[in-house]
Motif scaffolding. Structure first.
Motif, PDB file in Angstrom:
ATOM      1  N   ARG A   8       3.543   8.103   6.151  1.00  0.00           N
ATOM      2  CA  ARG A   8       4.347   7.580   5.032  1.00  0.00           C
ATOM      3  C   ARG A   8       3.562   6.624   4.141  1.00  0.00           C
ATOM      4  O   ARG A   8       4.108   6.079   3.181  1.00  0.00           O
ATOM      5  N   THR A  10      -0.324   5.593   2.119  1.00  0.00           N
ATOM      6  CA  THR A  10      -1.679   5.916   1.675  1.00  0.00           C
ATOM      7  C   THR A  10      -2.338   4.591   1.316  1.00  0.00           C
ATOM      8  O   THR A  10      -1.790   3.826   0.508  1.00  0.00           O
ATOM      9  N   HIS A  15       4.437   5.645   0.322  1.00  0.00           N
ATOM     10  CA  HIS A  15       4.602   6.686  -0.710  1.00  0.00           C
ATOM     11  C   HIS A  15       5.853   6.409  -1.530  1.00  0.00           C
ATOM     12  O   HIS A  15       6.794   5.797  -1.046  1.00  0.00           O
TER      13      HIS A  15
END
Lengths: 526, 463
Positions: A8, A10, A15
């Protein structure tokens, strides 16, 4: 084993949500009608009652045909409205900081539960005072809260909105000058362009000519223009501070003084008070009247646009002009008083929206003086935090007073991004809806080009604020990379863009189903 | 610095979070953000408020303790009306208006708030069927405001300056209308007939003239008497004025829709359509007219319209002629508009959809019958009379206690001892009626309730 959580993020950033609002493609309720179905049965009429002869109605006063309302069983009515509710994005569901100037806050559920108690919901406004002592006490104590927050001496909670409170305040200005025999001479109200449209509009309703001040180069209301505008014709200054830009005007007392110097009154529009609770008060800047919106600063629900309450607060000198009736405490008893001859009279039915007052009262009783100050401080912290983050986005600016802090909100400008990409502030708002947040441009006229007013309030967490900023940054990126995605938004809402020509053309506009059906029959489909 | 309470409604009141956010902004303390507020404008002392009830449990106990000092109509037999009425509120109305999505939405666009727009447009549509008119506004504050605005609309539309107010309007309504409209309108009132309680048509005729913009009446009027709408419309229209009629929408299952007898602007309150009384907090106003552009352009409030979207077969909604409003034109728009009573509009829509044609007809008929029964029974009490014995009434009527030798205040105090809230005391508002009370009856009143009232009235007025 799959690490779902890790996927979920990065580079440490969550995200963007894969949000999609419910799209039910729900028919208009008339299309659901099945003749004969019904959702409710009424108490039966006993035979002795049915047998009593009534006086005949005046000729032509008996309805010939039952109204052509839809006919549905109760579960079908419920399903229809629940679907419509799912197609509505309430503040309980989203980071609603994009509705700046409106102070979107958490509406505590306990307050809702209390306000739905039968010992308030089943009170009639004309009950004997002895049977509503609890309600009168709540309202009287809430008046005291408003006195403490404003520094004023007397309060009415009768107006049913902020705008109606502004109207009541200006009606009191008129009554004040009438009592002094100066009403004929004083026919002007001075306000500012960054104040709410109702400040100007209410002054007009009460009968005043409106003079509007524009901001100076730094975004402050123009003091020189104010000094040039005041005179023997001035009845009052109607101003908010901070205005919708979020910039606090440190010379506000000089504006008030300029009004007082010519014998005029000064009204404070305190719709933007959320960042100032316990910090500074209308009275400290010399104002004679002010108002608050309980559905903004005092955390009652906005309810799709009301019911609401506007509190009028005034100095002792203006107290005799407040709307009727007023609550008076005699010893331990509360009673309603209506015998003040100088009162402007009624501005709303009965005592206004009492159940809204109860919610605000519960909110204040939960927080106390320290809590109200915490509300203000965290709202201001959140605002300046968001400003720092948002101004990292290329193409977005906060015009005026560069480098200075703001109070509870900021009016931003997407002018640079818009010039570069052709994407407008309104498009950004519609694209933001695709990510499950509401964002509104601002009131007209757009003195700030391509505007957006963001007001984080105290009600949102740091993570909420970061998410909102992330959505804005993402949309700004899209405006450069795939502008069509933004200008054709929304994509994940219940409907796509409306053909607004229908709403402006008298041959096509239809405010009811019957008008829509009639016009289709008359003009046919295109 | 105040103690570091972490407030449940303020996520960032957590001290570590606050410190981290301050660091992110580069400020040393929150006070830095207030640097523009001069010392002279700082509040001189902390606010003097009661000690907080920080826990939800204590808060609940405190507020419930206050509410316990009230005696709600659900615990007594109440016959109070006068503009606010105890009707049954269907559970489904409470269910829908308590939904978070509607309760906490505000000013969303027609896209993410599509449901709000549709629900309000449908409310207007159902009101349109009830009123037999094509244009209905999004709710304004209450029936008082709706009437005040209706008078202003009529003055703008006709270009005339005088408005005549019926003498049998609610005194509160008159007060608001006069304060609100007086900068552009000259108000005069005309008498009602003491025998019938209805408008005295010759008194009205004597005041009509080419300067009259509108005549504002309520039908049923404040005394519950049903006016001769068609005759009044003919009289008013003959002078070129508009007829503004305030109605109880709950009467329109049995009474002719005002548009059908010539009313030009219809207004009123939707409290009776699914709102609790809320000590007078359940009110919302409606304004309705025929679909004539020159009249439509006089509305100050929001009007929602239906329209196609980019997708065939998809209903869209939006604001009609937004440039009418002060939102767009500030002082150059019509009057002012802002937050009003939208949730009550949605709720009234749920109510009308639940009642349907049959329900509204039965509601109206049942109230007419209960009123007739109550009038017959009350008139039979020795010394108690009906103020307007020959007239037809809907929902309420005036009871004349002059011959009992007792004041309404005394009678009501005695009734309270029997757990009855008697009718609203009119002796101060309409001195010409002497000692008289306004009694209201709804579908909630059973024969036993009415009989109890009659027996108790007989008891407390006995010489």
């Amino acid at each position: 084993m799959q690490d779902i959580s890790a996927a979920r993020f990065t580079r440490g950033q969550p995200h963007l949500r894969r949000y999609h609002q419910a799209r039910w493609d729900e028919p208009v309720i008339f299309e659901l009608s099945q003749p004969g179905e019904r959702a409710l049965l009424l108490p039966e009429v006993e035979p002795a009652i049915a047998a009593t002869a009534a006086a005949p109605l005046p000729p032509g006063m008996r309805r010939a045909q039952a109204p052509a309302l839809p006919q549905l069983s109760q579960n079908r009515v419920l399903r229809h409205y629940l679907r419509l509710s799912q197609e509505t994005l309430g503040a309980d569901l989203n980071v609603d900081i994009g509705q700046g100037t409106c102070t979107m806050k958490y509406n505590p559920k306990i307050n809702e539960q209390l306000a739905r108690d039968e010992r308030i919901s089943q009170l009639h406004p004309l009950q004997d005072e002895s049977t509503v002592q609890g309600m009168l006490q709540v309202m009287h104590e809430m008046e005291h809260v408003i006195e403490e927050v404003s520094g004023m001496d007397a309060v009415s909670l009768q107006p049913r909105s902020g705008s109606q409170a502004i109207y009541a305040n200006i009606a009191m200005v008129r009554a004040w000058f009438e009592a002094r025999g100066e009403a004929g001479q004083r026919d002007e109200i001075i306000t500012t362009i960054f104040s709410h449209p109702s400040d100007a509009a209410c002054a007009k309703v009460v009968g005043y000519k409106v003079i509007t001040l524009y901001p100076d180069a730094d975004g402050y209301p123009d003091l020189a223009a104010m000094q040039a505008a005041v005179g023997p014709r001035t009845a009052a200054l109607v101003i908010t501070n901070p205005e919708d830009t979020g910039i606090f005007n440190p010379r506000i007392a000089q504006f008030v003084q300029a009004a007082h110097d010519v014998g005029a009154l000064a009204c404070y529009d305190q719709a933007n008070a959320n960042g100032l609770l316990g910090i500074t008060r209308a009275r400290d800047a010399g104002f004679d009247l002010c108002h608050f919106n309980l559905h903004k600063t005092f955390a009652t629900p906005h309810a799709c646009g009301g019911p609401a309450v506007g509190a009028c607060a005034v100095t002792q000198a203006l107290a005799p002009f407040l709307p009727h009736p007023r609550i008076v405490k005699d010893g331990q008893r509360y009673r309603l008083q209506t015998d003040e001859k100088t009162s402007i009279g009624k501005v709303a039915a009965f005592m206004g929206a009492a159940s809204i007052v109860l919610r605000a009262y519960a909110w204040v009783m939960n927080l106390g003086a320290d809590g109200l100050r915490e509300v203000a401080e965290v709202a201001v912290l959140n605002n300046n935090y968001v400003m720092r983050q948002l101004l990292q986005i290329k193409g977005l600016s906060a015009p005026y007073a560069n480098g200075k802090s703001r109070i509870e909100q900021v009016r931003y400008s997407w002018r640079e991004l818009s010039e570069e990409t052709g994407v407008h502030a309104e498009d950004i708002g519609l694209r933001a809806a695709d990510y499950g947040v509401h964002y509104w441009t601002s009131h007209h006229p757009y003195i700030v080009a391509e505007p957006a007013t963001i007001e984080p309030t105290e009600a949102y967490s740091r993570a909420d604020l970061d998410e909102f900023v992330q959505i804005m940054a993402h949309i700004a990126d899209e405006a450069r990379s795939t502008p069509q995605t933004v200008t054709s938004a929304p994509h994940r809402c219940p409907t796509r863009r409306v053909d607004t020509k229908y709403l402006e053309d008298p041959r096509q506009w239809a405010m009811t189903w019957r008008a829509w059906r009639r016009k289709l029959a008359e003009h046919g489909a295109r | 610095m105040h103690p570091k309470t972490v407030y449940p409604y303020i996520p960032n009141s957590v001290p570590q979070v606050k410190a981290a956010m301050l660091a992110a902004t580069g400020a040393r303390s929150i006070d830095d953000f207030y640097a523009d507020i001069p010392a002279a404008l700082r509040a001189p002392r902390a606010m003097n408020l009661p000690a907080p009830l920080l826990s939800e449990a204590r808060l609940k106990r405190h507020v419930q303790g206050l509410l316990a000092r009230n005696r709600p109509c659900s615990e007594v037999l109440s016959f109070l009306g006068g503009g606010c009425y105890q009707h049954h509120v269907p559970a489904i109305c409470d269910e829908i208006n308590g939904r978070s999505e509607f309760l906490t939405a505000y000013a969303g666009e027609p896209y993410e708030d599509h449901g709000r727009f549709q629900a309000l447009w449908e409310y207007c549509s159902m009101m349109g069927e009830l009123l037999h008119l094509d244009v209905v506004s999004i709710p304004t504050y209450d029936g008082l405001q709706a009437a005040a605005t209706a008078c202003c609309m009529a003055a703008r539309y006709t270009g005339r300056q005088r408005v005549l107010l019926a003498g049998n309007l609610s005194p509160d309504k008159c007060s608001h209308i006069r304060t609100y409209g007086r900068s552009t309108i000259v108000f005069d009132s005309f008498a009602f007939d003491a025998v019938t309680g209805s408008i005295d048509q010759s008194a009205l005729a004597a005041q009509l003239g080419p300067d009259v913009a509108a005549v504002c009446i309520d039908n049923p009027n404040y005394f519950g008497a049903i006016e001769d709408g068609p005759a009044l419309a003919r009289l008013v229209h003959a002078s070129g004025a508009l007829l503004v009629v305030g109605v109880d929408p709950g009467s329109l299952g049995v009474l002719t829709a005002p548009g059908d007898y010539g009313a030009d602007i219809v207004c009123g309150d939707i409290q009776t359509l699914g709102m609790h009384m809320n000590y007078g907090g359940g009110h919302g106003g409606f304004i309705a007219t025929r679909d004539e552009p020159a009249l439509v352009m006089q509305y100050p409030s929001r009007l929602f319209g239906i329209a196609p979207t980019e997708v065939p077969g998809q209903y869209g909604f939006g604001d009609v002629a937004y440039q009418r409003t002060s939102f767009d034109k500030r002082e150059n728009g019509n009057e002012f508009v802002g937050t009003a009573a939208a949730l009550w509009g949605i709720t009234a829509g749920v109510y009308l959809a639940s009642m349907g044609p049959q329900g509204m007809a039965e509601l109206g008929e049942g109230i007419l019958q209960r009123v007739a029964y109550a009038r017959a029974q009350i008139a039979a009490i020795p010394g108690v009379r009906l103020a307007h014995p020959g007239s037809a009434h809907f929902k309420e009527f005036v009871v004349d206690f002059n011959a009992t030798g007792r004041s309404v205040a005394t009678i009501n105090a005695l009734l309270r001892e029997h757990a009855i809230f008697g009718g609203h005391d009119l002796s101060g508002l309409f001195p010409q009626l002497g000692q008289a009370g306004l009694y209201a009856f709804t579908e909630l009143h059973s024969q036993a309730d009415i009989d109890t009232l009659v027996q108790t009235l007989a008891l407390v007025t006995r010489p």
